[in-house]
Design a protein around this motif. Sequence first.
Motif, PDB file in Angstrom:
ATOM      1  N   ASN A 191      -4.746   6.802   2.854  1.00 63.96           N
ATOM      2  CA  ASN A 191      -4.471   6.153   1.565  1.00 63.96           C
ATOM      3  C   ASN A 191      -5.385   6.127   0.728  1.00 63.96           C
ATOM      4  N   PHE A 220      -2.971   2.640  -4.684  1.00 66.27           N
ATOM      5  CA  PHE A 220      -2.411   1.058  -4.554  1.00 66.27           C
ATOM      6  C   PHE A 220      -2.428   0.380  -6.118  1.00 66.27           C
ATOM      7  N   THR A 269       0.312   1.567  -7.963  1.00 68.40           N
ATOM      8  CA  THR A 269       1.419   0.720  -7.412  1.00 68.40           C
ATOM      9  C   THR A 269       1.420  -0.665  -7.803  1.00 68.40           C
ATOM     10  N   ILE A 274       0.742  -1.366   0.139  1.00 72.92           N
ATOM     11  CA  ILE A 274       0.061   0.046   0.087  1.00 72.92           C
ATOM     12  C   ILE A 274       0.740   1.221  -0.047  1.00 72.92           C
ATOM     13  N   SER A 286      -2.516  -4.876   0.681  1.00 76.61           N
ATOM     14  CA  SER A 286      -3.148  -3.499   0.982  1.00 76.61           C
ATOM     15  C   SER A 286      -4.529  -3.789   1.893  1.00 76.61           C
ATOM     16  N   CYS A 314      -0.423  -8.722  -2.751  1.00 73.65           N
ATOM     17  CA  CYS A 314      -0.983  -7.732  -2.695  1.00 73.65           C
ATOM     18  C   CYS A 314      -1.339  -7.256  -1.375  1.00 73.65           C
TER      19      CYS A 314
END
Length: 168
Positions: A84, A89, A92, A58, A124, A122
């Motif tokens: 955030n 994300f 990213t 994240i 996040s 992942c």
Amino acid sequence: MIRSEVKDVHENSVLKEFKSLSELNGNIVEILSKPEPPDAIITINGQKAWIEITDAFITPEHARSLTSNVAEDKEWIKSTPGLNDVDYFNETLKGVIKEKYNKDSIQRVYREYGSGVLIVGCFSPFHYPIQENLEEIIGTIKDIYFSNEKVFNEIYLYDYDYKLVRVV
């Protein structure tokens, strides 16, 4: 455990999950070596293949906090909470995948072995668990997949639980 050992344990966990998922689908997977790069040379039903593992976090601070927390040779760098957004994300994640497509060492592996498998973690909170949030990011990954040379013939995602989900 030092940082390099943590990385090895992490990659072995991802490879073990890939092998388990593949075998559930009726395949026979054998891990032959871990040359770095790629993260593994394998056979699937007797056919040689390769796997590259990467992670998307994240924020960079979250990545440093997670990885420094478990390595005894690194000082823990605690991440500070903040706002955030999910679009950040997604960008990213897209960047991490594109970076693998464009990396010289991965291009050399592709030329030597043909198309491989990309497995992306992942990390996040917006995408946990990944199975419940897959539709949100699947289009982004498919856009990258279909607009590039077939360096990877399969792409999987996983989250904190190491449960792999095939995207393409």
